[in-house]
Scaffold this active site. Sequence first.
Site, PDB file in Angstrom:
ATOM      1  N   ASP A  99       3.806  13.052   0.913  1.00  0.00           N
ATOM      2  CA  ASP A  99       3.586  11.717   1.441  1.00  0.00           C
ATOM      3  C   ASP A  99       4.945  11.226   1.939  1.00  0.00           C
ATOM      4  O   ASP A  99       5.980  11.679   1.464  1.00  0.00           O
ATOM      5  CB  ASP A  99       3.065  10.839   0.292  1.00  0.00           C
ATOM      6  CG  ASP A  99       3.177   9.366   0.587  1.00  0.00           C
ATOM      7  OD1 ASP A  99       2.575   8.939   1.583  1.00  0.00           O
ATOM      8  OD2 ASP A  99       3.848   8.658  -0.164  1.00  0.00           O
ATOM      9  N   ASP A 298       3.034   9.133  -4.360  1.00  0.00           N
ATOM     10  CA  ASP A 298       3.425   8.134  -5.349  1.00  0.00           C
ATOM     11  C   ASP A 298       2.521   6.906  -5.385  1.00  0.00           C
ATOM     12  O   ASP A 298       2.544   6.145  -6.333  1.00  0.00           O
ATOM     13  CB  ASP A 298       4.852   7.655  -5.056  1.00  0.00           C
ATOM     14  CG  ASP A 298       4.895   6.806  -3.799  1.00  0.00           C
ATOM     15  OD1 ASP A 298       4.251   7.192  -2.813  1.00  0.00           O
ATOM     16  OD2 ASP A 298       5.551   5.759  -3.811  1.00  0.00           O
ATOM     17  N   ASP A 302      -2.501   7.404  -2.419  1.00  0.00           N
ATOM     18  CA  ASP A 302      -2.403   8.860  -2.515  1.00  0.00           C
ATOM     19  C   ASP A 302      -3.327   9.458  -3.568  1.00  0.00           C
ATOM     20  O   ASP A 302      -3.569  10.659  -3.568  1.00  0.00           O
ATOM     21  CB  ASP A 302      -0.966   9.271  -2.839  1.00  0.00           C
ATOM     22  CG  ASP A 302       0.021   8.718  -1.827  1.00  0.00           C
ATOM     23  OD1 ASP A 302      -0.341   8.680  -0.638  1.00  0.00           O
ATOM     24  OD2 ASP A 302       1.125   8.336  -2.219  1.00  0.00           O
TER      25      ASP A 302
HETATM   26  P1  ADP Z   1       2.207   5.765   4.107  1.00  0.00           P
HETATM   27  O1  ADP Z   1       1.232   6.819   4.494  1.00  0.00           O
HETATM   28  O2  ADP Z   1       3.536   6.032   4.716  1.00  0.00           O
HETATM   29  O3  ADP Z   1       2.280   5.523   2.632  1.00  0.00           O
HETATM   30  P2  ADP Z   1       0.462   3.430   4.620  1.00  0.00           P
HETATM   31  O4  ADP Z   1      -0.808   4.192   4.679  1.00  0.00           O
HETATM   32  O5  ADP Z   1       0.660   2.487   3.496  1.00  0.00           O
HETATM   33  O6  ADP Z   1       1.734   4.363   4.821  1.00  0.00           O
HETATM   34  O7  ADP Z   1       0.600   2.569   5.974  1.00  0.00           O
HETATM   35  C1  ADP Z   1       0.542   3.196   7.236  1.00  0.00           C
HETATM   36  C2  ADP Z   1       0.987   2.277   8.330  1.00  0.00           C
HETATM   37  O8  ADP Z   1       0.174   1.119   8.381  1.00  0.00           O
HETATM   38  C3  ADP Z   1       2.383   1.742   8.126  1.00  0.00           C
HETATM   39  O9  ADP Z   1       3.346   2.634   8.616  1.00  0.00           O
HETATM   40  C4  ADP Z   1       2.344   0.449   8.939  1.00  0.00           C
HETATM   41  O10 ADP Z   1       2.549   0.731  10.295  1.00  0.00           O
HETATM   42  C5  ADP Z   1       0.923  -0.027   8.757  1.00  0.00           C
HETATM   43  N1  ADP Z   1       0.804  -1.044   7.693  1.00  0.00           N
HETATM   44  C6  ADP Z   1       0.114  -0.950   6.552  1.00  0.00           C
HETATM   45  N2  ADP Z   1       0.207  -2.070   5.824  1.00  0.00           N
HETATM   46  C7  ADP Z   1       1.007  -2.908   6.511  1.00  0.00           C
HETATM   47  C8  ADP Z   1       1.504  -4.237   6.279  1.00  0.00           C
HETATM   48  N3  ADP Z   1       1.219  -4.939   5.179  1.00  0.00           N
HETATM   49  N4  ADP Z   1       2.301  -4.766   7.216  1.00  0.00           N
HETATM   50  C9  ADP Z   1       2.608  -4.082   8.330  1.00  0.00           C
HETATM   51  N5  ADP Z   1       2.187  -2.845   8.595  1.00  0.00           N
HETATM   52  C10 ADP Z   1       1.381  -2.255   7.718  1.00  0.00           C
HETATM   53 MG    MG Z   2       2.992   5.962   0.374  1.00  0.00          MG
END
Ligand code: ADP
Ligand code: MG
Length: 410
Positions: A99, A298, A302
């Site tokens: 991740d 983490d 996930d």
């Molecule tokens: P990762 O796979 O890196 O853990 P997430 O699935 O949590 O990331 O989020 C993916 C994308 O969604 C982020 O990179 C962002 O662009 C967008 N995103 C999610 N939640 C938010 C938020 N609260 N504010 C702004 N962007 C968000």
């Molecule tokens: Mg993450």
Amino acid sequence: GSKAPIQRLADRVAGIFVPAVIAAAVAAFAVWFFLAGQSFQFSMLIFISVLIISCPCALGLATPTAIMVGTGRGARMGILIRSGEALENAFRLTTIVFDKTGTLTNGRPEVTDVIPADGVEEKELLRLAASAERDSEHPIAKAVVEKAKNMGLKLSDKIEFKAEPGLGVSAKVDGREVLVGNLKFMRRKSVRFESLENELESLSSEGKTPVLVAADGKPLGVIAVADTLKDNARGVVSRLRKMGLEVAILTGDSLKTAEAIAKQAGIGRVIAEVLPGEKSAEIKRLQERGEKVAMVGDGINDAPALAQADIGIAIGTGTDIAMEAAEITLMRGDLEGVPLAIELSRKTVATIRQNLFWAFGYNTLGIPIAAGVLYPVFHFTLSPVIAAAAMAFSSVSVVTNSLRLRKKAL
Ligand code: ADP
Ligand code: MG
């Protein structure tokens, strides 16, 4: 309390082994007493020696002792392994999927650039975005709110807050419909960001995450957020590749950003723009291609992917649910634990195989001697006393071999 698969093999063998040994002892007795005309005492001693020498205790010890030493060694390094099965299966892995946020990166993103659209004030852009993000637990939201606070901006109250996992948030601030999220999110809400396309492009290629902000259906601007790669991420990835493993990154972030981070970490395979709910489907797709997949993650997002993977590896500094879903937990939150756990598994399985080889070999060699095959030529029989000593020795040698795992270089 769980049994490693190889232990089940030992159990199956033992199920055949025990009746077979009793039959062999009876047969040996019968041959010496009835056919060779030996005394009852001689034949009885042969019978007892066969039973003693074939006692499969070394066989029974072969797997659990190695697993115990292996998991113990792991625990001392901060690698908690849930079951013997996990320790044993980790050596079969072909692909390690990381991740991005919080696993490969430190998970504490910071605002690096604020780019307002034409006619929008920088402060207004940040203030609206931070007001909307105020109660979101996402690391990106925290970065935006922190930046606004540092600039001394007064945040407004918001209503109708809605967070969409993997996309962004929407809320009503000062009577305006504010959207904060990625490009995918804006497309879904049909807000067009064409005027800022070049900026988005260049921010992403630097590995920064562009956070798009819109109000009442119009773009307000972009806030760039960047997270730093963990210090040892590159080293860990290169070690895993040297071990012959395929390494991939899995993230909800944009492809461009993910590719830039992957490049910094030395990872060639990128699976990006995946919604949290689809992460486990991506793992499944890899498995359907015949890969044995470990997922390292983490977050709450996930957990399903960790559960779907052949081996889920949770970073101990992450959420409880991730640890609950995983087979292996790295207590120190240190990525170094990933190659160590796999190496430990490989060494443990090698030890189990040696143990089984010696335990089986010992019995195969010992039984005919105890049955008296050397007697006609060398006039040698194994007395039950010697047989008992040899028996104990075989168990000790298996245990000793397992204990060597404590000192092996990983
Ligand atoms: P990762 O796979 O890196 O853990 P997430 O699935 O949590 O990331 O989020 C993916 C994308 O969604 C982020 O990179 C962002 O662009 C967008 N995103 C999610 N939640 C938010 C938020 N609260 N504010 C702004 N962007 C968000
Ligand atoms: Mg993450």
